[in-house]
Scaffold this active site. Structure first.
Site, short mmCIF file in Angstrom:
data_model
loop_
_atom_site.label_atom_id
_atom_site.label_comp_id
_atom_site.label_asym_id
_atom_site.label_seq_id
_atom_site.Cartn_x
_atom_site.Cartn_y
_atom_site.Cartn_z
N ARG A 241 -3.46 2.36 -12.37
CA ARG A 241 -4.62 3.24 -12.20
C ARG A 241 -4.31 4.58 -12.82
O ARG A 241 -3.26 5.16 -12.55
CB ARG A 241 -4.88 3.49 -10.70
CG ARG A 241 -5.38 2.34 -9.96
CD ARG A 241 -6.02 2.76 -8.66
NE ARG A 241 -5.24 3.68 -7.84
CZ ARG A 241 -5.66 4.14 -6.68
NH1 ARG A 241 -6.84 3.79 -6.22
NH2 ARG A 241 -4.91 4.95 -5.97
N THR B 10 -8.52 9.72 -13.10
CA THR B 10 -9.85 9.09 -13.02
C THR B 10 -9.90 7.93 -12.02
O THR B 10 -10.98 7.49 -11.64
CB THR B 10 -10.26 8.51 -14.39
OG1 THR B 10 -9.33 7.46 -14.72
CG2 THR B 10 -10.21 9.57 -15.49
N ASP C 221 2.23 3.91 -1.42
CA ASP C 221 2.16 3.24 -2.73
C ASP C 221 2.97 1.94 -2.66
O ASP C 221 4.20 1.97 -2.55
CB ASP C 221 2.71 4.18 -3.81
CG ASP C 221 2.49 3.61 -5.20
OD1 ASP C 221 1.82 4.27 -6.00
OD2 ASP C 221 3.00 2.50 -5.49
N ASP D 60 5.76 1.42 -5.38
CA ASP D 60 6.94 2.26 -5.15
C ASP D 60 7.77 1.76 -3.97
O ASP D 60 9.00 1.77 -4.01
CB ASP D 60 6.52 3.72 -4.90
CG ASP D 60 6.06 4.41 -6.18
OD1 ASP D 60 6.45 3.94 -7.28
OD2 ASP D 60 5.32 5.40 -6.09
C1 PRP Z 1 -2.05 -0.17 -7.13
C2 PRP Z 1 -2.27 -1.52 -6.47
C3 PRP Z 1 -3.48 -2.03 -7.18
C4 PRP Z 1 -4.27 -0.78 -7.44
C5 PRP Z 1 -5.37 -0.71 -6.41
O1 PRP Z 1 -1.44 -0.33 -8.34
O2 PRP Z 1 -1.16 -2.36 -6.54
O3 PRP Z 1 -3.21 -2.71 -8.39
O4 PRP Z 1 -3.37 0.32 -7.27
O5 PRP Z 1 -6.19 0.34 -6.68
P1 PRP Z 1 -7.73 0.18 -7.08
O6 PRP Z 1 -8.29 -0.83 -6.12
O7 PRP Z 1 -8.26 1.56 -6.87
O8 PRP Z 1 -7.81 -0.25 -8.51
P2 PRP Z 1 -0.96 0.93 -9.24
O9 PRP Z 1 -2.03 1.37 -10.17
O10 PRP Z 1 -0.37 1.98 -8.34
O11 PRP Z 1 0.17 0.28 -10.15
P3 PRP Z 1 1.58 -0.37 -9.73
O12 PRP Z 1 1.29 -1.67 -9.03
O13 PRP Z 1 2.22 -0.58 -11.06
O14 PRP Z 1 2.32 0.59 -8.86
N1 URA Z 2 -2.44 1.67 -4.47
C1 URA Z 2 -1.47 1.72 -3.54
O1 URA Z 2 -0.34 1.27 -3.79
N2 URA Z 2 -1.76 2.27 -2.35
C2 URA Z 2 -2.96 2.75 -2.04
O2 URA Z 2 -3.15 3.24 -0.91
C3 URA Z 2 -3.97 2.70 -3.03
C4 URA Z 2 -3.69 2.14 -4.23
#
Ligand code: PRP
Ligand code: URA
Length: 212
Positions: free
Chosen positions: A107, A111, A203, A206
């Site tokens: 994400r 935005t 997160d 993480d």
């Molecule tokens: C997180 C999560 C989803 C997304 C959800 O990923 O694992 O993929 O955010 O958010 P949304 O419903 O608003 O799209 P992130 O973008 O943090 O990437 P990562 O898994 O690489 O940490």
């Molecule tokens: N992605 C995450 O990992 N945690 C949240 O709370 C939202 C998006």
């Protein structure tokens, strides 16, 4: 949130117990990873109640009988990278031979729009039941884009599984993809101004991989 026919929220006491530990900020990376896997396995069992079984002939020590099995090669798993990777083993516990495709998305922090950076899917995925998995369903942008990508590849039978869903994201996916059952193990209260789920767990990527 409206009542959607394609949304299933699990209300299992064991899942509740595990989610409580998962949310706790003092839960370390190893336990966090194990819990994500265990919850995913329970969700996989529950989400397969409507599965089509194939008749097979079995020789018991006493006689021949017709029994019913899930055709294993009919299942594929697609994690949304990165955090979705943490759920793959949980589905593999139930379907050890399921092929795995990957959709890479992150994400944009400003935005909150999903950015796709990778997509590699197994051949023949269009004829399989696909488990699209991601622990967090926040705004729903990532899940909707991943579902669009799978449908473009011809997938017709997709199940989306998330550990925690926010009402905003659950509604968005349920409305954009009414043909896709959306399974969340728990439905949280809301998103904060940065798009994080409250109370949530922080997160997921993480916490799974120790990147912060
Ligand atoms: C997180 C999560 C989803 C997304 C959800 O990923 O694992 O993929 O955010 O958010 P949304 O419903 O608003 O799209 P992130 O973008 O943090 O990437 P990562 O898994 O690489 O940490
Ligand atoms: N992605 C995450 O990992 N945690 C949240 O709370 C939202 C998006």
């Amino acid at each position: 949130m409206k009542n959607y026919k394609n949304v299933f929220v699990f209300d299992h006491p064991l899942i509740k117990h595990k989610i409580a530990i998962l949310r706790d900020k003092s839960t370390g990376m190893k336990e966090f990873r194990e819990l994500i896997e265990e919850i995913t396995t329970i969700m996989t069992y529950e989400s397969m109640r409507d599965v089509q079984l194939t008749p097979v002939t079995v020789e018991t020590p006493l006689e021949t009988t017709v029994q019913y099995k899930v055709p294993e090669e009919s299942v594929a798993i697609v994690p949304i990278l990165r955090a979705g990777l943490g759920m793959v083993n949980g589905v593999h516990k139930v379907f050890p031979t399921a092929r795995v495709g990957h959709i890479g998305m992150y994400r944009d922090e400003q935005t909150l729009e999903p950015q796709e950076y990778y997509c590699k899917l197994p051949e023949g995925i269009e004829n399989k039941t696909v488990f699209l998995v991601d622990p967090m369903l926040a705004t729903g942008g990532s899940a909707c884009d991943a579902l669009d990508a799978l449908k473009k590849r011809g997938c017709k039978n997709i199940k989306f599984m998330a550990i925690i869903g926010a009402p905003e994201g659950v509604s968005k996916v349920a409305e954009a993809h009414p043909d896709v059952p959306v399974y969340v193990s728990t439905l949280d209260r809301q998103l904060n101004e940065n798009g994080y789920i409250l109370p949530g767990l922080g997160d997921a990527g993480d916490r799974l991989y120790g990147t912060k």
